[in-house]
Scaffold this active site. Structure first.
Site, short mmCIF file in Angstrom:
data_model
loop_
_atom_site.label_atom_id
_atom_site.label_comp_id
_atom_site.label_asym_id
_atom_site.label_seq_id
_atom_site.Cartn_x
_atom_site.Cartn_y
_atom_site.Cartn_z
N ARG A 122 0.88 -1.12 -0.08
CA ARG A 122 -0.12 0.05 0.15
C ARG A 122 0.86 1.10 0.09
O ARG A 122 1.13 1.94 1.21
CB ARG A 122 -0.94 0.10 1.28
CG ARG A 122 -2.19 -0.88 0.85
CD ARG A 122 -3.09 -0.97 2.00
NE ARG A 122 -4.28 -1.71 1.32
CZ ARG A 122 -5.20 -2.04 2.08
NH1 ARG A 122 -5.34 -1.87 3.35
NH2 ARG A 122 -6.58 -2.70 1.71
N GLN A 127 -1.34 2.57 -5.74
CA GLN A 127 -2.59 2.75 -5.21
C GLN A 127 -3.53 2.11 -6.31
O GLN A 127 -4.56 1.35 -6.31
CB GLN A 127 -2.98 4.02 -5.35
CG GLN A 127 -2.15 4.66 -3.88
CD GLN A 127 -2.61 5.94 -3.54
OE1 GLN A 127 -3.00 6.88 -4.58
NE2 GLN A 127 -2.54 6.41 -2.37
N ASP A 130 -4.31 -1.91 -6.19
CA ASP A 130 -4.74 -2.40 -5.03
C ASP A 130 -5.88 -3.11 -5.04
O ASP A 130 -7.01 -2.51 -4.87
CB ASP A 130 -4.91 -1.11 -3.87
CG ASP A 130 -5.05 -1.67 -2.36
OD1 ASP A 130 -5.31 -2.82 -2.28
OD2 ASP A 130 -4.63 -0.76 -1.59
N SER A 133 -8.45 -3.01 -1.78
CA SER A 133 -9.14 -1.83 -1.59
C SER A 133 -10.51 -1.65 -2.61
O SER A 133 -11.48 -1.44 -2.30
CB SER A 133 -8.24 -0.45 -1.67
OG SER A 133 -7.25 -0.45 -0.73
N TYR A 230 -2.41 -1.60 8.22
CA TYR A 230 -3.44 -2.61 8.80
C TYR A 230 -3.52 -2.64 10.27
O TYR A 230 -2.57 -1.92 10.87
CB TYR A 230 -2.69 -3.92 8.39
CG TYR A 230 -2.86 -4.07 6.90
CD1 TYR A 230 -4.05 -4.66 6.15
CD2 TYR A 230 -1.53 -3.85 6.18
CE1 TYR A 230 -3.81 -4.83 4.71
CE2 TYR A 230 -1.59 -4.36 4.67
CZ TYR A 230 -2.57 -4.60 4.21
OH TYR A 230 -2.45 -4.77 2.74
#
Length: 424
Positions: A122, A127, A130, A133, A230
């Protein structure tokens, strides 16, 4: 001919998503790659073969995987699929390697270079790649829709000549990407929303969406986030304190959505049977962690359980797949963004830089070996998951705590929040 990318139809009956879209096919062709899409691969994601063909793909069959240099999938390939891949092919998918050492070893034995997309770091550069996400975002949205459907009452407050309909109370447990989207969706639908998480950064994020934050904010709470964003697994003592704080709160809620997951561990138990029993008849709990053991006692994989006090516990499988048409488009873009970094723009062929941070983070097998450090001994020393903290531990501690010790914590400000990085 250039190198070939193959997109198969997913064999899992519970997997309607597909690893490409017409847009990504067009982009892959633009990189100089030949693209073959198995017939029917996109049907359950509302993408007919004709759309792939218009974008430049050839429509093929499962056996075409044997000539592919790159295979893009949603789920980890089965043993039968692996037998059809050529050695040295790059296979990119959500590999779900934890607790599946035999399957990881099979990837190595097949000689493929396997990439596990859920290990994508991350960082800013990654991005757009990901998958956790992109898919968790949709899961959070769908969890609210599923909860509202089972609740079978209106969510917003409605003032009418015939009387006032009170707003539904929605409680989100775990404020990662899924949790934040669940908050936003429930707020859009007019519910009164509260949320909790063990990460300090979550407090401002919750407040920025107009919800109230509930958590035990002690010293352990202040250090409850990893460098990667996390959530850490909390101690038994903290879980007991948090249980005491939330037990009374849950009893007053109409819909509870749990989203807490910790990479490589069973899902932590957040809602005990005693808490479920305290809820009002007609209340609903949606457990987004059910595939990893569940956050809720009594949740069952793939089922909607109705308890003795008429509370529904929703345990749908593959929640992003319940809106596959949207999930596939986002997942396909994640895959393309990563694959693009592996292609030499001059030679228009695969050129994997094994020193690249993204490659090192996601490469699971290569050259006939398991190379990811977390699974390098998968074929000799199987990974054994540690047990989850049982909910019964929390129940005992929570019931012993006096109600006065559980004050309601609310966020004090509504400052803008950064891009969410928490648990999915």
């Amino acid at each position: 001919m250039g190198q070939t990318v193959f997109i198969p139809r997913e064999l899992d009956a519970n997997e309607p998503r597909v690893a490409a879209s017409p847009d990504t096919v067009k982009r892959l062709v633009g990189l100089g790659l030949d693209v073959i899409v198995e017939a029917g691969a996109g049907t359950r994601s509302r993408i007919p073969d004709e759309e792939f063909a218009k974008a430049g793909a050839a429509i093929g069959k499962a056996s075409d995987a044997g000539k592919a240099d790159v295979v893009l999938k949603v789920r980890r390939p089965t043993d039968a699929e692996l037998k059809g891949y050529k050695a040295g092919a790059a296979v990119i998918a959500i590999m779900d390697p934890y607790g599946n050492d035999a399957e990881v070893a099979a990837l190595a034995k097949a000689g493929v270079t396997a990439f596990s997309m859920e290990f994508m770091p991350r960082i800013t550069r990654a991005q757009s790649m990901d998958v956790l996400s992109s898919q968790a975002n949709l899961a959070g949205y769908q969890a609210v829709i599923d909860g509202a459907a089972e609740y079978d009452r209106a969510l917003p407050m409605m003032m009418t000549a015939a009387g006032t309909v009170p707003a539904a109370k929605v409680f989100i447990m775990g404020v990662g990407v899924a949790g934040l989207q669940a908050i936003a969706t429930a707020r859009r639908l007019g519910a009164v929303v509260t949320a909790t998480d063990v990460r300090p950064a979550a407090k401002e994020q919750v407040a920025s969406l107009g919800a109230k934050f509930l958590a035990v904010e002690d010293e352990e709470f202040k250090a409850a986030e990893t460098a990667g964003g996390y959530a850490k697994e909390m101690s038994r003592e903290y879980q007991a304190k948090q249980a005491a704080l939330t037990a009374e709160h849950i009893a007053k809620q109409d819909i509870v959505i749990t989203t807490a997951l910790i990479p490589g561990r069973p899902a932590p138990k957040l809602v005990s049977a005693a808490m479920v029993a305290s809820m009002k008849p007609g209340s609903v709990i949606v457990d987004l962690a059910v595939e990893r053991g569940g956050n809720v006692e009594g949740a069952e994989v793939g089922k909607i359980v109705t308890t003795a006090n008429n509370v529904k516990i929703v345990g749908h499988l593959n929640v992003p797949g319940r809106i596959a048409a949207s999930a596939s488009l986002l997942y396909a873009r994640n895959l393309f963004a990563f694959l693009e970094t592996l292609v030499d723009k001059t030679t228009k062929s695969l050129a994997i830089n094994r020193d690249d941070d993204l490659v090192k983070a996601t490469m699971l097998t290569d050259g006939g070996k398991v190379v990811h450090p977390a699974f390098a001994k998968a074929d000799q020393q199987p990974h054994i998951e540690p047990p989850a903290i049982p909910a019964t531990t929390m129940v005992a501690d929570a019931s012993a705590a006096p109600k006065k010790s559980a004050p309601r914590k609310t966020a004090a400000s509504k400052s803008p929040s950064p891009k969410p990085k928490g648990t999915a």
